[in-house]
Design a protein around this motif. Structure first.
Motif, PDB file in Angstrom:
ATOM      1  N   LEU A 309       0.827  -1.207   0.000  1.00 18.61           N
ATOM      2  CA  LEU A 309       0.000   0.000   0.000  1.00 18.61           C
ATOM      3  C   LEU A 309       0.862   1.257   0.000  1.00 18.61           C
ATOM      4  O   LEU A 309       0.567   2.225  -0.710  1.00 18.61           O
ATOM      5  N   HIS A 310       1.938   1.234   0.772  1.00 15.84           N
ATOM      6  CA  HIS A 310       2.855   2.372   0.810  1.00 15.84           C
ATOM      7  C   HIS A 310       3.453   2.621  -0.577  1.00 15.84           C
ATOM      8  O   HIS A 310       3.561   3.762  -1.034  1.00 15.84           O
ATOM      9  N   THR A 311       3.828   1.544  -1.254  1.00 15.77           N
ATOM     10  CA  THR A 311       4.377   1.654  -2.610  1.00 15.77           C
ATOM     11  C   THR A 311       3.338   2.225  -3.575  1.00 15.77           C
ATOM     12  O   THR A 311       3.645   3.094  -4.399  1.00 15.77           O
ATOM     13  N   ALA A 312       2.106   1.728  -3.458  1.00 11.88           N
ATOM     14  CA  ALA A 312       1.044   2.222  -4.339  1.00 11.88           C
ATOM     15  C   ALA A 312       0.800   3.709  -4.133  1.00 11.88           C
ATOM     16  O   ALA A 312       0.602   4.462  -5.091  1.00 11.88           O
ATOM     17  N   LEU A 313       0.826   4.149  -2.879  1.00 14.64           N
ATOM     18  CA  LEU A 313       0.608   5.567  -2.595  1.00 14.64           C
ATOM     19  C   LEU A 313       1.747   6.436  -3.123  1.00 14.64           C
ATOM     20  O   LEU A 313       1.532   7.606  -3.465  1.00 14.64           O
ATOM     21  N   ALA A 314       2.943   5.864  -3.215  1.00 12.12           N
ATOM     22  CA  ALA A 314       4.064   6.615  -3.780  1.00 12.12           C
ATOM     23  C   ALA A 314       3.835   6.907  -5.255  1.00 12.12           C
ATOM     24  O   ALA A 314       4.265   7.949  -5.767  1.00 12.12           O
ATOM     25  N   PHE A 315       3.152   5.998  -5.959  1.00 13.48           N
ATOM     26  CA  PHE A 315       2.837   6.203  -7.374  1.00 13.48           C
ATOM     27  C   PHE A 315       1.619   7.106  -7.571  1.00 13.48           C
ATOM     28  O   PHE A 315       1.378   7.582  -8.684  1.00 13.48           O
ATOM     29  N   LEU A 316       0.846   7.308  -6.520  1.00 10.26           N
ATOM     30  CA  LEU A 316      -0.436   7.988  -6.653  1.00 10.26           C
ATOM     31  C   LEU A 316      -0.335   9.406  -7.225  1.00 10.26           C
ATOM     32  O   LEU A 316      -1.195   9.800  -8.020  1.00 10.26           O
ATOM     33  N   PRO A 317       0.680  10.223  -6.869  1.00  4.09           N
ATOM     34  CA  PRO A 317       0.736  11.575  -7.452  1.00  4.09           C
ATOM     35  C   PRO A 317       0.757  11.570  -8.979  1.00  4.09           C
ATOM     36  O   PRO A 317       0.132  12.425  -9.603  1.00  4.09           O
ATOM     37  N   ALA A 318       1.469  10.617  -9.573  1.00  3.05           N
ATOM     38  CA  ALA A 318       1.501  10.541 -11.039  1.00  3.05           C
ATOM     39  C   ALA A 318       0.119  10.229 -11.587  1.00  3.05           C
ATOM     40  O   ALA A 318      -0.357  10.876 -12.536  1.00  3.05           O
ATOM     41  N   GLY A 319      -0.558   9.231 -11.000  1.00  9.20           N
ATOM     42  CA  GLY A 319      -1.892   8.872 -11.462  1.00  9.20           C
ATOM     43  C   GLY A 319      -2.896   9.977 -11.237  1.00  9.20           C
ATOM     44  O   GLY A 319      -3.763  10.233 -12.089  1.00  9.20           O
ATOM     45  N   ALA A 320      -2.800  10.662 -10.086  1.00  5.24           N
ATOM     46  CA  ALA A 320      -3.728  11.754  -9.794  1.00  5.24           C
ATOM     47  C   ALA A 320      -3.550  12.899 -10.783  1.00  5.24           C
ATOM     48  O   ALA A 320      -4.525  13.513 -11.236  1.00  5.24           O
ATOM     49  N   LEU A 321      -2.296  13.191 -11.134  1.00  9.55           N
ATOM     50  CA  LEU A 321      -2.028  14.257 -12.095  1.00  9.55           C
ATOM     51  C   LEU A 321      -2.633  13.931 -13.455  1.00  9.55           C
ATOM     52  O   LEU A 321      -3.216  14.799 -14.118  1.00  9.55           O
ATOM     53  N   VAL A 322      -2.516  12.672 -13.863  1.00 11.28           N
ATOM     54  CA  VAL A 322      -3.093  12.251 -15.142  1.00 11.28           C
ATOM     55  C   VAL A 322      -4.614  12.367 -15.094  1.00 11.28           C
ATOM     56  O   VAL A 322      -5.252  12.872 -16.032  1.00 11.28           O
ATOM     57  N   ALA A 323      -5.217  11.908 -13.998  1.00 16.96           N
ATOM     58  CA  ALA A 323      -6.679  11.944 -13.879  1.00 16.96           C
ATOM     59  C   ALA A 323      -7.205  13.377 -13.894  1.00 16.96           C
ATOM     60  O   ALA A 323      -8.212  13.689 -14.538  1.00 16.96           O
ATOM     61  N   LEU A 324      -6.529  14.276 -13.186  1.00 14.73           N
ATOM     62  CA  LEU A 324      -6.991  15.661 -13.110  1.00 14.73           C
ATOM     63  C   LEU A 324      -6.870  16.384 -14.447  1.00 14.73           C
ATOM     64  O   LEU A 324      -7.574  17.362 -14.700  1.00 14.73           O
ATOM     65  N   SER A 325      -5.979  15.904 -15.304  1.00 11.73           N
ATOM     66  CA  SER A 325      -5.773  16.565 -16.591  1.00 11.73           C
ATOM     67  C   SER A 325      -6.715  16.053 -17.677  1.00 11.73           C
ATOM     68  O   SER A 325      -6.698  16.568 -18.808  1.00 11.73           O
ATOM     69  N   ALA A 326      -7.542  15.056 -17.353  1.00 11.22           N
ATOM     70  CA  ALA A 326      -8.316  14.349 -18.377  1.00 11.22           C
ATOM     71  C   ALA A 326      -9.157  15.278 -19.239  1.00 11.22           C
ATOM     72  O   ALA A 326      -9.191  15.145 -20.473  1.00 11.22           O
ATOM     73  N   THR A 327      -9.858  16.219 -18.626  1.00 14.37           N
ATOM     74  CA  THR A 327     -10.772  17.071 -19.392  1.00 14.37           C
ATOM     75  C   THR A 327     -10.078  18.277 -20.010  1.00 14.37           C
ATOM     76  O   THR A 327     -10.705  19.041 -20.747  1.00 14.37           O
ATOM     77  N   LYS A 328      -8.794  18.471 -19.706  1.00 13.68           N
ATOM     78  CA  LYS A 328      -8.076  19.662 -20.184  1.00 13.68           C
ATOM     79  C   LYS A 328      -7.137  19.369 -21.354  1.00 13.68           C
ATOM     80  O   LYS A 328      -6.834  20.268 -22.143  1.00 13.68           O
ATOM     81  N   VAL A 329      -6.635  18.132 -21.444  1.00 15.93           N
ATOM     82  CA  VAL A 329      -5.605  17.827 -22.429  1.00 15.93           C
ATOM     83  C   VAL A 329      -6.123  18.004 -23.853  1.00 15.93           C
ATOM     84  O   VAL A 329      -5.377  18.432 -24.747  1.00 15.93           O
ATOM     85  N   GLY A 330      -7.396  17.695 -24.095  1.00 19.78           N
ATOM     86  CA  GLY A 330      -7.942  17.835 -25.435  1.00 19.78           C
ATOM     87  C   GLY A 330      -7.799  19.259 -25.964  1.00 19.78           C
ATOM     88  O   GLY A 330      -7.427  19.466 -27.124  1.00 19.78           O
ATOM     89  N   ALA A 331      -8.077  20.251 -25.110  1.00 18.80           N
ATOM     90  CA  ALA A 331      -7.944  21.643 -25.528  1.00 18.80           C
ATOM     91  C   ALA A 331      -6.486  22.003 -25.800  1.00 18.80           C
ATOM     92  O   ALA A 331      -6.186  22.790 -26.711  1.00 18.80           O
ATOM     93  N   VAL A 332      -5.571  21.417 -25.011  1.00 19.80           N
ATOM     94  CA  VAL A 332      -4.145  21.674 -25.222  1.00 19.80           C
ATOM     95  C   VAL A 332      -3.696  21.081 -26.560  1.00 19.80           C
ATOM     96  O   VAL A 332      -2.913  21.687 -27.296  1.00 19.80           O
ATOM     97  N   ILE A 333      -4.214  19.889 -26.893  1.00 19.56           N
ATOM     98  CA  ILE A 333      -3.898  19.277 -28.191  1.00 19.56           C
ATOM     99  C   ILE A 333      -4.418  20.152 -29.328  1.00 19.56           C
ATOM    100  O   ILE A 333      -3.741  20.347 -30.340  1.00 19.56           O
TER     101      ILE A 333
END
Length: 496
Positions: A309-333
């Motif tokens: 679980l500790h290892t998974a939480l260490a990866f979480l910032p990367a996944g959270a950043l990707v998830a938060l960008s989901a609706t914005k990346v299309g406009a950037v493209i």
């Protein structure tokens, strides 16, 4: 053909049914990624409960990869020939049943078989789902936004799978196998109501049976050989002969496809520079990330003593950043184009991998690990949607499934090949003796991290070629833009 029931409004806004359709497709992508990441943490518990050896445990992971990577080409073409909606829903139902079977069996071989069936079904849902998006949303801003949301759902599923597995395995490893079943069932029921009906392709020469056999056989053998090579030995006669057989099958496949009236892959699509860059970019992008995730997991759990679980939480910032960008990346493209974002994304990932080379036995999370995760997450958020948009832009509607299958094949084969290479490099540098020092183990990981960085750097060099000015380009659009309004077609031509 886009269904009139779910088409965007004249102002470009999405109807509730259009949102529902996208969510069903995103659920399947989320499940594919979730299933890949969840099982890794549960392997020790599975081995202890079912009495499986290390080699048998490997096939719980490899069985899924074998079915997924080996049948993607066939899955993509089947979506075009048999109907995207039909293929997607049938495969999603099979995925749900295989998930239920995997959580109930008490036999190692049956568990491995269920994993292979899940991989096989994912090989049909992935290209069918992607081609439903590309034939439902018109090329341009609407499709870019949909693809950005769709692809980031996959990245979110991979990240959340690590967290879920850490939590569920504490109770029972069977829960990690069963969790996808109800989600897949709900998506299936909603999909029956919302997914647009598509016609089967007609009048294009029938079925390419020899191509299907050769293409599927070559991909299955390639993935199997790469997965087995680290254990059998890269220089072993079996491995060399197996690679030779793959080469023979691929040559025969190309010969058949050049003559087939309805090829599994129309080789002409690979004359497009953007298409080739998208396929090679996917190969190196996913290959580098899978190798990185594998080494980081070993580093955190085996050397630092962190829990799953500790290892998974260490990866979480990367996944959270990707998830938060989901609706914005299309406009950037839309604003900057896929080529520039792919270059920037690869540059961010290379920087993150280089930074991670500074790790030691007493790391400061905020100084090394967190910045790496944020850089890798930012690179993922920009690169993966851009690869999908570039691969599917300008492709005729009846070939969207084919191109989607080809892209997903590049993703899976890249992950399998480079993970095997990284594993081989780490094994070759492993310290001798029954009780190696932690520093010696860490030193054996560094060459693998260097390989990961070099693979990503190669991807960066490939994508940089897309920024070169094309002085010899004729006036007007250089690609066929399917289902675009004149204004959208003009905008795409200018951006490209």
């Amino acid at each position: 053909m886009t269904s009139p029931l779910i088409s965007p409004t004249s102002e470009g806004r999405w109807t509730p049914r259009l949102w529902g359709t996208l969510l069903v497709l995103c659920a399947a992508m989320f499940l594919d990624a979730l299933d890949v990441s969840m099982v890794g943490v549960a392997l020790p518990s599975i081995g202890a409960d079912l009495g499986l050896s290390t080699s048998a445990l490997q096939w719980i992971v490899s069985g899924y990869i074998l079915g997924y990577g080996g049948l993607l080409l066939l899955g993509g073409r089947a979506a075009d020939l048999l109907g995207r909606r039909q293929v997607f829903l049938v495969a999603l139902g099979v995925f749900a049943l295989a998930s239920l079977l995997g959580g109930l069996v008490d036999s190692g071989p049956l568990l491995i078989a269920s994993r292979f069936i899940k991989g096989l079904s994912a090989a049909f849902t992935a290209p069918a789902g992607l081609s439903i998006i590309t034939t439902t949303f018109p090329e341009g801003p609407l499709r870019n936004r949909a693809l950005a949301i769709y692809t980031t759902c996959g990245a979110t599923g991979y990240s959340m799978g690590l967290v879920f597995s850490g939590l569920l395995t504490e109770a029972s490893w069977r829960l990690t196998m069963l969790l996808p079943a109800p989600i897949a069932l709900i998506a299936l029921l909603v999909g029956l109501k919302l997914l647009p009906r598509t016609e089967r392709e007609r009048g294009r020469g029938g079925y390419d049976v020899p191509g299907a056999i050769l293409g599927t056989g070559s991909m299955l053998l390639l993935v199997f050989t790469v997965v087995e090579a680290p254990e059998a030995g890269w220089g072993a006669a079996r491995t060399i002969l197996s690679f030779a057989a793959v080469a023979v099958l691929l040559v025969a496949f190309v010969a058949v496809e050049r003559r087939s009236p309805s090829p599994l892959i129309r080789l002409g699509v690979l004359r497009s520079g953007p298409q080739v860059r998208a396929q090679l970019g996917a190969l190196t992008f996913v290959g580098s990330y899978i190798g990185f995730q594998f080494l980081v997991t070993l580093y955190m759990q085996q050397l630092l003593g962190w829990s799953a679980l500790h290892t998974a939480l260490a990866f979480l910032p990367a996944g959270a950043l990707v998830a938060l960008s989901a609706t914005k990346v299309g406009a950037v493209i839309d604003r900057f184009g896929t080529a520039r974002l792919m270059v920037l994304g690869f540059a961010l990932m290379v920087t993150g991998y280089v930074l991670f080379l500074r790790i030691d036995l007493d790391p400061v999370y905020a100084a090394v690990i967190l910045p790496t995760m944020l850089l890798v997450g930012s690179g993922f958020a920009l690169t993966f949607p851009s690869l999908n948009v570039q691969a599917t832009n300008g492709v005729a509607e009846h070939e969207q499934g084919m191109v989607s299958g080809l892209l997903n094949t590049s993703v899976q084969v890249g992950g399998a090949i480079f993970l095997a290479v990284v594993t081989a490099v780490v094994t070759a540098n492993s310290p001798e003796g029954p009780d190696p020092s932690p520093q010696a183990v860490l030193d054996s990981y560094r060459p693998g991290l260097v390989v990961v960085t070099l693979v990503a750097f190669v991807g960066l060099l490939i994508t940089l070629t897309g920024l070169r000015p094309r002085r010899d380009r004729p006036a007007g659009p250089s690609v066929v833009v399917a289902k675009s309004t004149p204004k959208e077609a003009e905008r795409v031509a200018v951006r490209d």
